[in-house]
Design a protein around this motif. Structure first.
Motif, mmCIF file in Angstrom:
data_model
loop_
_atom_site.group_PDB
_atom_site.id
_atom_site.type_symbol
_atom_site.label_atom_id
_atom_site.label_comp_id
_atom_site.label_asym_id
_atom_site.label_seq_id
_atom_site.Cartn_x
_atom_site.Cartn_y
_atom_site.Cartn_z
ATOM 1 N N SER A 1 0.829 -1.198 0.000
ATOM 2 C CA SER A 1 0.000 0.000 0.000
ATOM 3 C C SER A 1 0.866 1.252 0.000
ATOM 4 O O SER A 1 0.517 2.240 -0.642
ATOM 5 N N VAL A 2 2.014 1.217 0.696
ATOM 6 C CA VAL A 2 2.899 2.387 0.677
ATOM 7 C C VAL A 2 3.446 2.575 -0.738
ATOM 8 O O VAL A 2 3.403 3.685 -1.301
ATOM 9 N N LEU A 3 3.930 1.476 -1.336
ATOM 10 C CA LEU A 3 4.491 1.584 -2.686
ATOM 11 C C LEU A 3 3.460 2.155 -3.650
ATOM 12 O O LEU A 3 3.728 3.133 -4.369
ATOM 13 N N ILE A 4 2.271 1.570 -3.652
ATOM 14 C CA ILE A 4 1.278 1.959 -4.650
ATOM 15 C C ILE A 4 0.610 3.279 -4.306
ATOM 16 O O ILE A 4 0.495 4.171 -5.149
ATOM 17 N N GLY A 5 0.223 3.443 -3.013
ATOM 18 C CA GLY A 5 -0.470 4.664 -2.631
ATOM 19 C C GLY A 5 0.390 5.907 -2.763
ATOM 20 O O GLY A 5 -0.026 6.908 -3.355
ATOM 21 N N VAL A 6 1.613 5.844 -2.239
ATOM 22 C CA VAL A 6 2.469 7.036 -2.270
ATOM 23 C C VAL A 6 2.906 7.349 -3.701
ATOM 24 O O VAL A 6 2.907 8.510 -4.111
ATOM 25 N N THR A 7 3.229 6.302 -4.467
ATOM 26 C CA THR A 7 3.608 6.539 -5.864
ATOM 27 C C THR A 7 2.474 7.224 -6.619
ATOM 28 O O THR A 7 2.677 8.225 -7.311
ATOM 29 N N ALA A 8 1.258 6.689 -6.456
ATOM 30 C CA ALA A 8 0.108 7.267 -7.167
ATOM 31 C C ALA A 8 -0.102 8.710 -6.741
ATOM 32 O O ALA A 8 -0.285 9.602 -7.571
ATOM 33 N N GLY A 9 -0.053 8.953 -5.432
ATOM 34 C CA GLY A 9 -0.323 10.294 -4.943
ATOM 35 C C GLY A 9 0.747 11.292 -5.338
ATOM 36 O O GLY A 9 0.458 12.427 -5.688
ATOM 37 N N GLY B 1 16.295 20.949 -5.769
ATOM 38 C CA GLY B 1 16.856 19.949 -6.663
ATOM 39 C C GLY B 1 17.040 18.569 -6.065
ATOM 40 O O GLY B 1 17.841 17.781 -6.560
ATOM 41 N N GLU B 2 16.304 18.253 -5.011
ATOM 42 C CA GLU B 2 16.426 16.905 -4.458
ATOM 43 C C GLU B 2 15.763 15.895 -5.381
ATOM 44 O O GLU B 2 14.810 16.212 -6.089
ATOM 45 N N THR B 3 16.261 14.670 -5.354
ATOM 46 C CA THR B 3 15.688 13.646 -6.225
ATOM 47 C C THR B 3 14.331 13.221 -5.682
ATOM 48 O O THR B 3 14.022 13.396 -4.504
ATOM 49 N N THR B 4 13.522 12.664 -6.575
ATOM 50 C CA THR B 4 12.190 12.217 -6.182
ATOM 51 C C THR B 4 12.279 11.219 -5.029
ATOM 52 O O THR B 4 11.509 11.278 -4.080
ATOM 53 N N TRP B 5 13.241 10.286 -5.118
ATOM 54 C CA TRP B 5 13.395 9.280 -4.069
ATOM 55 C C TRP B 5 13.625 9.923 -2.715
ATOM 56 O O TRP B 5 13.041 9.522 -1.725
ATOM 57 N N ARG B 6 14.528 10.932 -2.716
ATOM 58 C CA ARG B 6 14.856 11.566 -1.450
ATOM 59 C C ARG B 6 13.642 12.298 -0.874
ATOM 60 O O ARG B 6 13.379 12.235 0.326
ATOM 61 N N ILE B 7 12.894 12.961 -1.762
ATOM 62 C CA ILE B 7 11.710 13.683 -1.280
ATOM 63 C C ILE B 7 10.711 12.706 -0.666
ATOM 64 O O ILE B 7 10.188 12.924 0.419
ATOM 65 N N VAL B 8 10.500 11.584 -1.387
ATOM 66 C CA VAL B 8 9.512 10.619 -0.891
ATOM 67 C C VAL B 8 9.950 10.041 0.442
ATOM 68 O O VAL B 8 9.172 9.974 1.400
ATOM 69 N N ILE B 9 11.232 9.645 0.529
ATOM 70 C CA ILE B 9 11.662 8.936 1.737
ATOM 71 C C ILE B 9 11.877 9.876 2.915
ATOM 72 O O ILE B 9 11.482 9.579 4.034
ATOM 73 N N PHE B 10 12.464 11.062 2.667
ATOM 74 C CA PHE B 10 12.803 11.919 3.805
ATOM 75 C C PHE B 10 11.794 13.027 4.076
ATOM 76 O O PHE B 10 11.763 13.572 5.168
ATOM 77 N N GLU B 11 10.992 13.393 3.088
ATOM 78 C CA GLU B 11 10.013 14.460 3.341
ATOM 79 C C GLU B 11 8.604 13.907 3.522
ATOM 80 O O GLU B 11 7.878 14.316 4.410
#
Lengths: 326, 351
Positions: B118-126, B203-213
């Motif tokens: 659910s985290v993978l799919i929900g957060v990616t979609a959002g 300029g942070e990467t998408t991964w960093r934004i998702v994981i740390f923000e």
């Protein structure tokens, strides 16, 4: 209207997904169980019936997956779901059409009563937060954590018995023949009371809780304050202003949780030996009757989709924003 | 089959405590045990701890072999058999103790699988939006609408004598959709916030934004989703065992109920056969729901039960305090002694 068409499109897509899932599940594992069943009944099966089972379970080795899929769809559209092994030689569609009305009436009526009752209690509990109604919460938590079927067992143990008013199993007195007459209908109602009560008690708490939480959130909105400031009566503010707005998420929640509820009620039917789809499913499981199981899954899914569509229509009537063109 | 008890998705975006990025570091130390101080959450955690302990040591402390037969057939509770015996003279107390491990294992494994999905799919979609969002949302809604219990029954029956792990995988794969939906909604409301925009601009990467923000701000939602899924998975496993389509060699509470039902425990008035298993399920479920209430109230203080709200004034009137209302007392000797609530709004909750 656009909203409505979107929803219909979604349900058609879901129905397609469910049927496709139903096509692939038996193909994921080697077809031995079905093959052995067919072998067992070889002498009694007609060629047509064999062919139909071959298509349903992908036992025909010579065809490509795609050709099988097309055949499968053709067969579904003809309403041919194969032959049931438990009720041999009745076709699955016939077995299901006998059991379906029982489930539809029991689950349909109970779920609607439960929704209405739970929502109204939730309105009261949310509006009068801090009064005795908060005491309802621990009780409802307990009931929503109990499996439906266990509550059914307890209900039978406590309330049903040879000389009790409540019968412990079946859908009508064994001496009667299903018909719309003055003997059969009271008996059917009497037999459905206890299962209905069980479903009601276990499902009502969810509605109370979600409606209460929504009411609490809505109660501190500005428009509620304005309604109070206008000097409207307490009752009017609670019902026409707060409850009306708090209801919307609950209606969409109703649609989404139908799947959960139907799963629970199938089990209640099993406990009460109620002649609906759940009990038929248990019989199918005992006999490893794959065509019947698959047929029941398909019918339940479609019934849930139709119920969802109805909930969407209710939503459309309640929320003017969805009716806007554009 | 229960309705998820969490109501986090109903918190209006921007109003719950979710809206604020995490507290300042200096304050963090003082607030660390705030969650545990909530009585509901604390009770839930303690009860859950007992279950986890039993799951670990249950098979060792069980007084009898759960499958071992004896000559005490269908006996009521006694000093030798605390929860009575079955039709084969098996000790039900031992069956419950041994069965706890399977229930907890399947519950938490399925919960973990479903939450990860659910985290993978929900957060990616959002977060990504656009076409990705459309297709992932459609997938989520399709899985959500298809009734899960019948689907699980079909899959497990095809799998033939499925092991605990396999059951957990099936439950996990069919029950992630509700949380994915909730997470998507929360992510949508977070992704246009200033702090996310700021990190994107720097300029942070998408991964960093998702994981740390994003993820730290979704912790409460994810935790409550995990707890809800565990309840659901436990109920599903017990349901599957109750109708007798899972493997027969292990014990769990559903297996006990399966035998009780199959051997006509009701007809023999053997209440001890099915009551303990049901109560064990109910207590575990209640404990998990309490933890969930704790999380909900932690996130959205408005949902707390308001405690004592009736006050007696010096003049002997009773006043009921409510959020959004100022009680006004009338001094006239009106026939009604209760204070009338007049609609002067004060006391709005701090946002």
């Amino acid at each position: 209207m656009k909203y409505f068409l979107q929803r219909i499109g979604f349900y058609v897509f879901t129905a397609w997904a469910a049927i496709t899932l139903n096509f692939f599940i038996p193909r994921m594992v080697p077809g031995d169980p079905v093959q052995s069943l067919i072998a067992k009944y070889k002498g009694q099966l007609s060629t047509d019936a064999m062919q139909s089972l071959y298509i349903l379970f992908g036992l025909d080795q010579h065809k490509s997956m795609w050709a099988e899929y097309v055949d499968y769809w053709k067969q579904i559209f003809h309403g041919d779901l194969g032959l049931s092994f438990t009720f041999f030689p009745a076709p699955v569609s016939q077995v299901i059409s006998q059991a379906l009305p029982w489930t539809l009436l029991l689950v349909g009526i109970t779920t609607i009563i439960s929704f209405l009752l739970g929502t109204s209690l939730g309105v009261v509990a949310g509006w009068r937060r801090g009064s005795w109604t908060d005491g309802l919460l621990p009780v409802t938590t307990f009931f929503s954590s109990v499996p439906y079927f266990w509550l059914g067992i307890i209900a039978i143990y406590l309330l049903a018995g040879p000389d009790s008013f409540f019968p412990s199993s079946g859908g009508f007195d064994s001496g009667l023949v299903p018909a719309w007459d003055q003997y059969f209908i009271p008996s059917a109602i009497q037999h459905s009371l206890l299962p209905a009560l069980t479903i009601l008690i276990s499902s009502v708490s969810g509605w109370i809780l979600s409606m209460r939480n929504m009411m609490v959130t809505v109660a501190s909105e500005d428009y509620i304050t304005v309604a109070h400031a206008k000097g409207l009566s307490e009752r009017r503010v609670a019902l026409s202003y707060a409850a009306r707005n708090a209801l919307l998420p609950n209606v969409s929640g109703f649609a989404l949780s139908l799947g959960f509820i139907v799963g629970g009620t199938l089990l209640v039917e099993i406990v009460f030996s109620y002649p609906g789809l759940g009990f038929t499913l248990l019989q199918a499981l005992g006999a490893r009757d794959y065509p019947l199981m698959q047929g029941i899954f398909l019918i339940i899914t479609i019934a849930v989709l139709v119920a969802n569509l109805l909930a969407d229509i209710a939503y459309l009537l309640l929320d003017p924003r969805t009716r806007k063109d554009g | 089959m229960t309705i998820p008890t969490s109501s986090i998705e109903q918190v209006i975006p921007g109003q719950g405590a979710m809206a604020q990025p995490s507290a300042k570091p200096a304050k963090a130390k003082r607030q660390r045990f705030l969650f545990v101080r909530n009585t509901k959450a604390a009770t839930g955690l303690v009860v859950l701890g007992v279950y986890v302990l039993l799951a670990i040591i249950g098979p060792w402390i069980a007084p009898y072999d759960p499958s071992g037969r004896s000559n005490d057939l269908v006996q009521g509770p006694s000093a030798a058999h605390w929860f009575g015996t079955t039709h084969l003279g098996q000790d039900i107390f031992s069956q419950i103790l041994v069965g706890t491990r399977s229930v907890m294992y399947v519950g938490f494994l399925a919960g973990l699988i479903a939450t990860t999905l659910s985290v993978l799919i929900g957060v990616t979609a959002g977060y990504l939006g656009g076409k990705t969002d459309d297709s992932l949302s459609a997938l989520t809604n399709v899985i959500l609408v298809i009734p899960a219990i019948p689907l699980m029954i079909i899959i497990t029956s095809v799998l033939n004598n499925a092991s605990d792990t396999l059951i957990a995988v099936v439950i996990g794969l069919t029950s992630w959709s509700w949380n994915a939906r909730v997470l998507r909604a929360q992510t949508l409301s977070l992704r246009r916030r200033d702090f996310v925009e700021a990190s994107r601009a720097s300029g942070e990467t998408t991964w960093r934004i998702v994981i740390f923000e994003l993820l730290p701000n979704l912790t409460a939602v994810i935790a409550s989703g995990l707890v809800g899924t565990v309840i659901y998975a436990v109920l599903s496993e017990i349901t599957l065992a109750f109708i007798g389509i899972t493997s027969n060699d292990g014990w769990n509470w559903g297996t006990i109920l399966f035998w009780a039902q199959g051997q006509q425990a009701l007809g023999q008035h053997a209440w001890w056969w099915f009551v303990p298993a049901g109560l064990a399920i109910a207590c575990l479920g209640t404990a998990l729901s309490l933890i969930n209430f704790g999380i909900d109230e932690f996130v959205s203080p408005r949902l707390r039960s308001a405690g004592k709200t009736k006050l007696k004034t010096a003049a002997g009137h009773t006043v009921r305090m409510r959020i959004g209302f100022t009680p006004v007392l009338e001094n006239s000797a009106a026939p009604h002694t209760h204070a009338r609530v007049i609609s002067t709004p004060v006391m709005r909750e701090a946002k």
